[in-house]
Design a protein around this motif. Structure first.
Motif, mmCIF file in Angstrom:
data_model
loop_
_atom_site.group_PDB
_atom_site.id
_atom_site.type_symbol
_atom_site.label_atom_id
_atom_site.label_comp_id
_atom_site.label_asym_id
_atom_site.label_seq_id
_atom_site.Cartn_x
_atom_site.Cartn_y
_atom_site.Cartn_z
ATOM 1 N N UNK A 75 0.815 -1.214 0.000
ATOM 2 C CA UNK A 75 0.000 0.000 0.000
ATOM 3 C C UNK A 75 0.846 1.261 0.000
ATOM 4 N N UNK A 76 1.746 1.362 0.985
ATOM 5 C CA UNK A 76 2.485 2.618 1.166
ATOM 6 C C UNK A 76 3.932 2.540 0.692
ATOM 7 N N UNK A 77 4.395 1.355 0.344
ATOM 8 C CA UNK A 77 5.762 1.086 -0.124
ATOM 9 C C UNK A 77 6.810 1.237 0.970
ATOM 10 N N UNK A 78 6.386 1.423 2.213
ATOM 11 C CA UNK A 78 7.314 1.488 3.341
ATOM 12 C C UNK A 78 7.716 0.092 3.790
ATOM 13 N N UNK A 79 8.626 0.036 4.745
ATOM 14 C CA UNK A 79 9.059 -1.244 5.298
ATOM 15 C C UNK A 79 7.947 -1.827 6.168
ATOM 16 N N UNK A 80 7.734 -3.124 6.050
ATOM 17 C CA UNK A 80 6.781 -3.820 6.912
ATOM 18 C C UNK A 80 7.427 -5.122 7.384
ATOM 19 N N UNK A 81 7.414 -5.323 8.711
ATOM 20 C CA UNK A 81 7.980 -6.539 9.297
ATOM 21 C C UNK A 81 6.931 -7.648 9.224
ATOM 22 N N UNK A 82 7.318 -8.781 8.659
ATOM 23 C CA UNK A 82 6.401 -9.911 8.494
ATOM 24 C C UNK A 82 6.958 -11.119 9.245
ATOM 25 N N UNK A 83 6.308 -11.505 10.346
ATOM 26 C CA UNK A 83 6.770 -12.706 11.045
ATOM 27 C C UNK A 83 6.474 -13.946 10.214
ATOM 28 N N UNK A 84 7.404 -14.874 10.210
ATOM 29 C CA UNK A 84 7.244 -16.121 9.447
ATOM 30 C C UNK A 84 7.553 -17.281 10.377
ATOM 31 N N UNK A 85 6.596 -18.194 10.485
ATOM 32 C CA UNK A 85 6.804 -19.446 11.202
ATOM 33 C C UNK A 85 6.303 -20.549 10.292
ATOM 34 N N UNK A 86 7.122 -21.540 10.078
ATOM 35 C CA UNK A 86 6.742 -22.614 9.173
ATOM 36 C C UNK A 86 7.111 -23.956 9.789
ATOM 37 N N UNK A 87 6.253 -24.911 9.574
ATOM 38 C CA UNK A 87 6.493 -26.282 10.016
ATOM 39 C C UNK A 87 6.134 -27.183 8.827
ATOM 40 N N UNK A 88 7.123 -27.847 8.253
ATOM 41 C CA UNK A 88 6.900 -28.684 7.073
ATOM 42 C C UNK A 88 7.425 -30.087 7.321
ATOM 43 N N UNK A 89 6.733 -31.028 6.753
ATOM 44 C CA UNK A 89 7.178 -32.426 6.793
ATOM 45 C C UNK A 89 7.413 -32.847 5.356
ATOM 46 N N UNK A 90 8.648 -33.257 5.070
ATOM 47 C CA UNK A 90 9.056 -33.551 3.699
ATOM 48 C C UNK A 90 9.394 -35.035 3.551
ATOM 49 N N UNK A 91 8.716 -35.690 2.630
ATOM 50 C CA UNK A 91 8.997 -37.091 2.324
ATOM 51 C C UNK A 91 10.187 -37.141 1.380
ATOM 52 N N UNK A 92 11.211 -37.878 1.748
ATOM 53 C CA UNK A 92 12.396 -37.999 0.899
ATOM 54 C C UNK A 92 12.169 -39.062 -0.174
ATOM 55 N N UNK A 93 12.409 -38.670 -1.413
ATOM 56 C CA UNK A 93 12.282 -39.570 -2.561
ATOM 57 C C UNK A 93 13.625 -39.539 -3.284
ATOM 58 N N UNK A 94 14.148 -40.706 -3.584
ATOM 59 C CA UNK A 94 15.458 -40.769 -4.252
ATOM 60 C C UNK A 94 15.399 -40.134 -5.631
ATOM 61 N N UNK A 95 16.504 -39.440 -5.987
ATOM 62 C CA UNK A 95 16.613 -38.834 -7.332
ATOM 63 C C UNK A 95 16.340 -39.911 -8.368
ATOM 64 N N UNK A 96 15.573 -39.562 -9.374
ATOM 65 C CA UNK A 96 15.252 -40.515 -10.436
ATOM 66 C C UNK A 96 13.968 -41.277 -10.185
ATOM 67 N N UNK A 97 13.562 -41.424 -8.916
ATOM 68 C CA UNK A 97 12.297 -42.081 -8.609
ATOM 69 C C UNK A 97 11.166 -41.078 -8.807
ATOM 70 N N UNK A 98 10.003 -41.599 -9.128
ATOM 71 C CA UNK A 98 8.847 -40.741 -9.363
ATOM 72 C C UNK A 98 8.283 -40.245 -8.028
ATOM 73 N N UNK A 99 7.900 -38.979 -7.994
ATOM 74 C CA UNK A 99 7.263 -38.432 -6.792
ATOM 75 C C UNK A 99 5.861 -39.013 -6.680
ATOM 76 N N UNK A 100 5.406 -39.319 -5.458
ATOM 77 C CA UNK A 100 4.050 -39.852 -5.286
ATOM 78 C C UNK A 100 3.003 -38.878 -5.818
ATOM 79 N N UNK A 101 1.857 -39.414 -6.207
ATOM 80 C CA UNK A 101 0.757 -38.600 -6.727
ATOM 81 C C UNK A 101 0.271 -37.600 -5.691
#
Length: 170
Positions: A75-101
């Motif tokens: 809106x005003x182009x001024x500085x705005x502080x944005x708090x960020x909190x994230x919690x992610x769970x990532x399934x590891x898939x080997x390179x070359x294997x297809x990602x699950x649907x």
């Protein structure tokens, strides 16, 4: 507690062991994020924690991150502080294997390709960018709302008055 060039040599083994990696990195250290940051936010700390997890025959990384980034208000182009909190769970898939649907029975995780020497900062930066607000704005902004009173303060309204006064003098 800093691992600026951190990588996980074998993310599948890391997850199997339930290992933990914690660090704090300045926000300006992330190249793609730095393009969006205001100078006031470059030194703010991004705290992250990655914990390995095994369930059945699957390996996961649980990524938690916390920071406060300084972006430009839409809106005003001024500085705005944005708090960020994230919690992610990532399934590891080997390179070359297809990602699950996308229509998996479980949707509490996102699949990612993982290989040796997993770049931790790239992973953290990806999650951080996904967590940013699309249109950062102050809750209360000094820019007017566009109501009838605001026309009087508008530079275009002032130009209109000047034009009208010139037309009447002509």
């Amino acid at each position: 507690m800093s691992h600026h060039n951190a990588s996980i040599a074998d993310p599948f083994e890391f997850a199997r062991r339930g290992a933990v990696l914690e660090a704090e990195v300045p926000a300006g250290g992330f190249t793609r994020l730095a393009d969006q940051l205001r100078p006031a936010g470059a030194e703010r700390a991004v705290k992250y924690r990655i914990e390995g997890e095994s369930r059945d025959d699957k390996r996961f990384l649980v990524l938690q991150l916390e920071t406060e980034v300084v972006l430009g208000c839409q809106r005003c182009l001024g500085d705005v502080a944005c708090p960020v909190e994230s919690h992610s769970r990532l399934l590891l898939v080997r390179e070359g294997d297809e990602l699950p649907d996308e229509d998996l029975a479980e949707d509490d995780f996102d699949p990612i390709h993982a290989s040796r020497n997993l770049d931790v900062l790239a992973l953290v930066e990806d999650e951080l960018l996904l967590s940013l607000p699309l249109a950062p704005m102050h809750d209360e902004c000094s820019v007017s709302s566009g109501g009838p009173q605001d026309d009087l303060a508008s530079p275009f309204a002032a130009l209109g008055k000047l034009k009208r006064s010139n037309d009447s003098n002509a």
